[in-house]
Write a protein that holds these residues in place. Structure first.
Motif, PDB file in Angstrom:
ATOM      1  N   MET A  51      11.494  22.075   4.592  1.00 38.62           N
ATOM      2  CA  MET A  51      12.426  22.178   5.736  1.00 38.62           C
ATOM      3  C   MET A  51      13.549  23.154   5.391  1.00 38.62           C
ATOM      4  O   MET A  51      14.201  23.016   4.361  1.00 38.62           O
ATOM      5  N   GLU A  52      13.775  24.147   6.252  1.00 38.69           N
ATOM      6  CA  GLU A  52      14.849  25.094   5.996  1.00 38.69           C
ATOM      7  C   GLU A  52      16.202  24.424   6.187  1.00 38.69           C
ATOM      8  O   GLU A  52      16.339  23.425   6.871  1.00 38.69           O
ATOM      9  N   SER A  53      17.208  24.981   5.562  1.00 39.34           N
ATOM     10  CA  SER A  53      18.555  24.463   5.751  1.00 39.34           C
ATOM     11  C   SER A  53      19.064  24.811   7.135  1.00 39.34           C
ATOM     12  O   SER A  53      18.536  25.684   7.819  1.00 39.34           O
ATOM     13  N   TYR A  54      20.140  24.142   7.538  1.00 39.67           N
ATOM     14  CA  TYR A  54      20.772  24.411   8.840  1.00 39.67           C
ATOM     15  C   TYR A  54      21.176  25.873   8.929  1.00 39.67           C
ATOM     16  O   TYR A  54      20.901  26.552   9.919  1.00 39.67           O
ATOM     17  N   LEU A  69      14.504  18.169  30.068  1.00 39.95           N
ATOM     18  CA  LEU A  69      14.201  18.275  28.642  1.00 39.95           C
ATOM     19  C   LEU A  69      14.886  17.117  27.931  1.00 39.95           C
ATOM     20  O   LEU A  69      16.106  16.962  28.014  1.00 39.95           O
ATOM     21  N   LEU A  70      14.111  16.312  27.231  1.00 41.49           N
ATOM     22  CA  LEU A  70      14.626  15.185  26.462  1.00 41.49           C
ATOM     23  C   LEU A  70      14.582  15.540  24.987  1.00 41.49           C
ATOM     24  O   LEU A  70      13.524  15.888  24.452  1.00 41.49           O
ATOM     25  N   VAL A  71      15.737  15.458  24.324  1.00 44.70           N
ATOM     26  CA  VAL A  71      15.838  15.807  22.911  1.00 44.70           C
ATOM     27  C   VAL A  71      16.236  14.561  22.128  1.00 44.70           C
ATOM     28  O   VAL A  71      17.271  13.946  22.411  1.00 44.70           O
ATOM     29  N   TYR A  72      15.419  14.184  21.151  1.00 50.21           N
ATOM     30  CA  TYR A  72      15.699  13.010  20.319  1.00 50.21           C
ATOM     31  C   TYR A  72      15.598  13.385  18.845  1.00 50.21           C
ATOM     32  O   TYR A  72      14.748  14.193  18.457  1.00 50.21           O
ATOM     33  N   GLY A  73      16.466  12.780  18.044  1.00 43.13           N
ATOM     34  CA  GLY A  73      16.464  13.014  16.606  1.00 43.13           C
ATOM     35  C   GLY A  73      15.884  11.831  15.857  1.00 43.13           C
ATOM     36  O   GLY A  73      16.233  10.675  16.132  1.00 43.13           O
ATOM     37  N   GLY A  74      15.022  12.110  14.895  1.00 39.34           N
ATOM     38  CA  GLY A  74      14.396  11.051  14.118  1.00 39.34           C
ATOM     39  C   GLY A  74      15.355  10.311  13.206  1.00 39.34           C
ATOM     40  O   GLY A  74      15.058   9.205  12.756  1.00 39.34           O
ATOM     41  N   ARG A  75      16.532  10.916  12.938  1.00 34.84           N
ATOM     42  CA  ARG A  75      17.529  10.270  12.082  1.00 34.84           C
ATOM     43  C   ARG A  75      18.779   9.863  12.874  1.00 34.84           C
ATOM     44  O   ARG A  75      19.850   9.730  12.308  1.00 34.84           O
ATOM     45  N   LEU A  78       9.430  16.689  26.226  1.00 33.67           N
ATOM     46  CA  LEU A  78      10.037  15.996  25.089  1.00 33.67           C
ATOM     47  C   LEU A  78      10.137  16.933  23.893  1.00 33.67           C
ATOM     48  O   LEU A  78       9.175  17.617  23.534  1.00 33.67           O
ATOM     49  N   LEU A  79      11.330  16.962  23.281  1.00 28.24           N
ATOM     50  CA  LEU A  79      11.553  17.696  22.041  1.00 28.24           C
ATOM     51  C   LEU A  79      12.028  16.689  20.990  1.00 28.24           C
ATOM     52  O   LEU A  79      13.138  16.165  21.092  1.00 28.24           O
ATOM     53  N   TYR A  80      11.179  16.421  20.022  1.00 23.64           N
ATOM     54  CA  TYR A  80      11.510  15.453  18.971  1.00 23.64           C
ATOM     55  C   TYR A  80      11.775  16.209  17.680  1.00 23.64           C
ATOM     56  O   TYR A  80      10.938  16.985  17.209  1.00 23.64           O
ATOM     57  N   LEU A  81      12.962  15.991  17.111  1.00 21.48           N
ATOM     58  CA  LEU A  81      13.384  16.663  15.882  1.00 21.48           C
ATOM     59  C   LEU A  81      13.522  15.612  14.785  1.00 21.48           C
ATOM     60  O   LEU A  81      14.539  14.900  14.725  1.00 21.48           O
ATOM     61  N   MET A 122      24.308  20.381  17.931  1.00 17.72           N
ATOM     62  CA  MET A 122      25.170  20.869  16.859  1.00 17.72           C
ATOM     63  C   MET A 122      24.386  21.079  15.570  1.00 17.72           C
ATOM     64  O   MET A 122      24.651  22.011  14.815  1.00 17.72           O
ATOM     65  N   GLU A 123      23.433  20.208  15.326  1.00 19.60           N
ATOM     66  CA  GLU A 123      22.728  20.219  14.046  1.00 19.60           C
ATOM     67  C   GLU A 123      21.528  21.165  14.046  1.00 19.60           C
ATOM     68  O   GLU A 123      21.237  21.820  13.044  1.00 19.60           O
ATOM     69  N   HIS A 124      20.827  21.238  15.155  1.00 14.91           N
ATOM     70  CA  HIS A 124      19.665  22.125  15.280  1.00 14.91           C
ATOM     71  C   HIS A 124      19.744  22.870  16.616  1.00 14.91           C
ATOM     72  O   HIS A 124      18.869  22.722  17.483  1.00 14.91           O
ATOM     73  N   PRO A 125      20.780  23.684  16.807  1.00 20.24           N
ATOM     74  CA  PRO A 125      20.987  24.318  18.114  1.00 20.24           C
ATOM     75  C   PRO A 125      19.895  25.279  18.529  1.00 20.24           C
ATOM     76  O   PRO A 125      19.600  25.405  19.716  1.00 20.24           O
ATOM     77  N   GLN A 126      19.280  25.975  17.570  1.00 21.76           N
ATOM     78  CA  GLN A 126      18.260  26.944  17.970  1.00 21.76           C
ATOM     79  C   GLN A 126      17.008  26.264  18.492  1.00 21.76           C
ATOM     80  O   GLN A 126      16.340  26.788  19.391  1.00 21.76           O
ATOM     81  N   GLU A 127      16.678  25.077  17.959  1.00 18.73           N
ATOM     82  CA  GLU A 127      15.540  24.348  18.485  1.00 18.73           C
ATOM     83  C   GLU A 127      15.812  23.888  19.913  1.00 18.73           C
ATOM     84  O   GLU A 127      14.947  23.951  20.788  1.00 18.73           O
TER      85      GLU A 127
END
Length: 305
Positions: A1-4, A251-257, A278-281, A290-295
């Protein structure tokens, strides 16, 4: 996984920038509103809505990444950021009304609506009430009713209790700032250690600013009570019923953490909206914008394409 920093590139430094601010009189309050710089006035409008305890600055990077596609504005809702509170305006329904009035003042065409957490819940209510005024809906960890009892649900219950809530918030404020900052980072972000220094500095500065605002605890109490109340709303008046009324693409965006909104709700949420993607990160927390804005940027561009 690349850094932010590797993923966002130039967007990383944008995370510490503040957009130009102005005040807009809405529903009896001078609402602080920020305009995304550099966006052409001929572009379609966008409205970015922060969550409980957040502010317009939560959208800085994403707004700048999208300023070639939409001309965005982001308000500080009453009781947060630099907008003073208004009694009785801290709930989801009231925020939806306020945002609708702001849209009427600012725009004369359908809006691309973005919402995070409680702001996502208000955005759903607004899109259901005024379907012809919303071109698309992007929801980042929206505070939709969840059947599972979680640690965050217990916190909302405690804060919503008339005598216990103020005591909980006051006790929290007495914790040394550095401890509170570390705890906040671990709750809000999936991988806070990967955030670039300028984003961490901006987040810390905003947290310090909240300590100087006397209205913060009351605004938090009102918001928490509204979120808890929405969990027990009758089916016909629930946010799930509102979701079924939304006509625009979603568009629904959810974070696994995400430690505040359980991402396991994502499939139910996708089924609740008539037209949802659905976009699951997996490595993101509660504020993926804020954490993955480009996604999130790519997800939005695909949505409107």
């Amino acid at each position: 996984m690349e850094s932010y920093a590797a993923v966002t590139g130039a967007g990383a430094s944008q995370g510490a920038q503040e957009w130009p601010a102005r005040t807009v009189p809405v529903s009896g309050v001078d609402l602080l509103v920020r305009d995304v710089p550099g966006a052409d006035k001929s572009l379609p409008p966008a409205l970015y809505v922060h969550g409980l305890g957040g502010s317009s600055l939560n959208w800085t990077t994403l707004g700048l990444l999208l300023n070639d596609t939409v001309r965005g504005i982001a308000p500080d809702l009453p009781g947060f950021g630099q907008t003073p509170p208004v009694t009785g305006m801290g709930g989801i329904s009231e925020q939806a009304d306020l945002l609708g009035e702001l849209m009427d003042r600012e725009f004369d065409e359908p809006v691309h609506l973005f919402g995070n957490s409680m702001g996502g819940a208000a955005a759903v209510a607004l899109a259901a009430r005024r379907p012809d005024h919303v071109a698309s809906l992007t929801l980042v960890s929206p505070a939709l009713p969840h059947p599972r009892i979680s640690a965050s649900a217990l916190w909302f219950t405690a804060v919503s209790t008339p005598r216990l809530g103020p005591a909980v918030l006051e006790r929290t404020r007495r914790i040394p700032f550095e401890r509170r900052l570390k705890a906040s980072l671990s709750v809000i972000f999936g991988e806070p250690r990967l955030l670039p220094p300028e984003v961490l500095e901006a987040y810390e500065a905003e947290l310090r600013a909240r300590d100087t605002q006397t209205w913060g605890p009351q605004a938090t109490l009102e918001g928490a009570r509204s979120i808890l109340s929405s969990q027990f709303a009758p089916p016909r008046r629930s946010l799930w019923a509102d979701a079924a009324k939304v006509r625009c693409p979603v568009l629904l965006v959810y974070g696994g953490r995400d430690r505040l909104v359980d991402a396991r709700i994502r499939l139910k949420a996708q089924q609740a909206f008539p037209d949802a993607r659905l976009l699951y990160l997996p490595r993101s927390g509660h504020v993926a914008q804020m954490e993955h804005p480009q996604e999130v940027e790519r997800g939005f561009r695909q949505l409107i394409r």
